[in-house]
Design a protein around this motif. Structure first.
Motif, PDB file in Angstrom:
ATOM      1  N   THR A   6       0.856  -1.178   0.000  1.00 31.20           N
ATOM      2  CA  THR A   6       0.000   0.000   0.000  1.00 31.20           C
ATOM      3  C   THR A   6       0.898   1.235   0.000  1.00 31.20           C
ATOM      4  OG1 THR A   6      -0.136  -0.092   2.419  1.00 31.20           O
ATOM      5  CG2 THR A   6      -1.924  -1.140   1.195  1.00 31.20           C
ATOM      6  N   VAL A   7       0.627   2.181  -0.917  1.00 28.15           N
ATOM      7  CA  VAL A   7       1.481   3.367  -1.000  1.00 28.15           C
ATOM      8  C   VAL A   7       0.727   4.681  -0.804  1.00 28.15           C
ATOM      9  CG1 VAL A   7       3.284   2.280  -2.373  1.00 28.15           C
ATOM     10  CG2 VAL A   7       1.390   3.371  -3.536  1.00 28.15           C
ATOM     11  N   GLY A   8      -0.577   4.664  -0.893  1.00 33.71           N
ATOM     12  CA  GLY A   8      -1.352   5.876  -0.686  1.00 33.71           C
ATOM     13  C   GLY A   8      -2.806   5.537  -0.396  1.00 33.71           C
ATOM     14  N   PHE A   9      -3.492   6.473   0.271  1.00 30.87           N
ATOM     15  CA  PHE A   9      -4.895   6.253   0.621  1.00 30.87           C
ATOM     16  C   PHE A   9      -5.586   7.603   0.699  1.00 30.87           C
ATOM     17  CE2 PHE A   9      -8.078   5.217   4.122  1.00 30.87           C
ATOM     18  CZ  PHE A   9      -8.942   4.543   3.287  1.00 30.87           C
ATOM     19  N   ASP A  10      -6.684   7.769  -0.042  1.00 33.35           N
ATOM     20  CA  ASP A  10      -7.408   9.040  -0.037  1.00 33.35           C
ATOM     21  C   ASP A  10      -8.742   8.958   0.701  1.00 33.35           C
ATOM     22  OD1 ASP A  10      -9.178   7.752  -1.738  1.00 33.35           O
ATOM     23  OD2 ASP A  10      -8.670   8.945  -3.500  1.00 33.35           O
ATOM     24  N   GLY A  11      -8.961   7.874   1.431  1.00 35.04           N
ATOM     25  CA  GLY A  11     -10.209   7.702   2.167  1.00 35.04           C
ATOM     26  C   GLY A  11     -11.202   6.795   1.473  1.00 35.04           C
ATOM     27  N   SER A  12     -11.071   6.642   0.145  1.00 34.81           N
ATOM     28  CA  SER A  12     -11.982   5.758  -0.574  1.00 34.81           C
ATOM     29  C   SER A  12     -11.264   4.794  -1.520  1.00 34.81           C
ATOM     30  CB  SER A  12     -13.018   6.566  -1.354  1.00 34.81           C
ATOM     31  OG  SER A  12     -12.376   7.352  -2.339  1.00 34.81           O
ATOM     32  N   SER A  13     -10.012   5.112  -1.872  1.00 32.23           N
ATOM     33  CA  SER A  13      -9.253   4.201  -2.724  1.00 32.23           C
ATOM     34  C   SER A  13      -7.799   4.154  -2.262  1.00 32.23           C
ATOM     35  CB  SER A  13      -9.341   4.598  -4.196  1.00 32.23           C
ATOM     36  OG  SER A  13      -8.661   5.798  -4.434  1.00 32.23           O
ATOM     37  N   VAL A  14      -7.158   3.030  -2.555  1.00 30.38           N
ATOM     38  CA  VAL A  14      -5.769   2.798  -2.172  1.00 30.38           C
ATOM     39  C   VAL A  14      -4.905   2.788  -3.422  1.00 30.38           C
ATOM     40  CG1 VAL A  14      -4.172   1.051  -1.246  1.00 30.38           C
ATOM     41  CG2 VAL A  14      -6.346   1.466  -0.114  1.00 30.38           C
ATOM     42  N   SER A  15      -3.791   3.501  -3.371  1.00 31.89           N
ATOM     43  CA  SER A  15      -2.755   3.364  -4.394  1.00 31.89           C
ATOM     44  C   SER A  15      -1.913   2.174  -3.964  1.00 31.89           C
ATOM     45  CB  SER A  15      -1.884   4.612  -4.459  1.00 31.89           C
ATOM     46  OG  SER A  15      -2.644   5.710  -4.873  1.00 31.89           O
ATOM     47  N   PHE A  16      -1.685   1.276  -4.912  1.00 26.33           N
ATOM     48  CA  PHE A  16      -1.091  -0.014  -4.586  1.00 26.33           C
ATOM     49  C   PHE A  16       0.038  -0.310  -5.563  1.00 26.33           C
ATOM     50  CE2 PHE A  16      -1.249  -4.732  -4.448  1.00 26.33           C
ATOM     51  CZ  PHE A  16      -1.211  -4.920  -3.074  1.00 26.33           C
ATOM     52  N   GLU A  17       1.208  -0.659  -5.038  1.00 27.12           N
ATOM     53  CA  GLU A  17       2.343  -1.056  -5.870  1.00 27.12           C
ATOM     54  C   GLU A  17       2.393  -2.572  -5.904  1.00 27.12           C
ATOM     55  OE1 GLU A  17       7.134  -1.017  -5.621  1.00 27.12           O
ATOM     56  OE2 GLU A  17       6.134   0.883  -5.161  1.00 27.12           O
TER      57      GLU A  17
END
Length: 117
Positions: A32-43
């Motif tokens: 997991t590299v980022g989270f905006d509250g509704s979606s996750v940026s994933f590597e």
């Protein structure tokens, strides 16, 4: 391609981006590299980045946490979240990526790894 009962394809970002997995239940492994509250940026294990949506309110974001995410592949290359499984510290992403790259590209392994052409 479709999954055999009880199995689902294990993909990396480049496999997912082909668009051939739309609406299939799939698995991606990575960090997991980022989270905006509704979606996750994933590597993913191959280093490619994807977006994972439909994140439940109880999701606890930890940057760099190694996980497997199971969800529904979308035609746009995103994944709709179903469940996550935390992986151990030191998980070998390169080794995992090599394995799935070989398996998912060899029809002789279809019955063993839960997908059909």
């Amino acid at each position: 391609m479709s999954a055999v009962d009880g199995g689902y394809p294990r993909l990396n970002a480049s496999m997912l981006q082909t668009g051939q997995w739309g609406d299939a239940i799939i698995s991606v492994v990575g960090k997991t590299v980022g989270f905006d509250g509704s979606s996750v940026s994933f590597e993913c294990a191959d280093g490619g980045k994807i977006q994972v949506g439909n994140i439940p309110p109880e999701f606890e974001f930890t940057p760099g946490k190694a996980v497997e995410i199971v969800g529904a592949a979308q035609a746009d290359g995103t994944v709709q979240f179903f469940i996550e499984r935390e992986l151990t510290e030191g998980f070998d992403f390169d080794n995992y990526n090599q394995l799935i790259s070989k398996v998912m590209n060899q029809p002789k392994y279809q019955d063993l790894f839960g997908y059909t052409a």
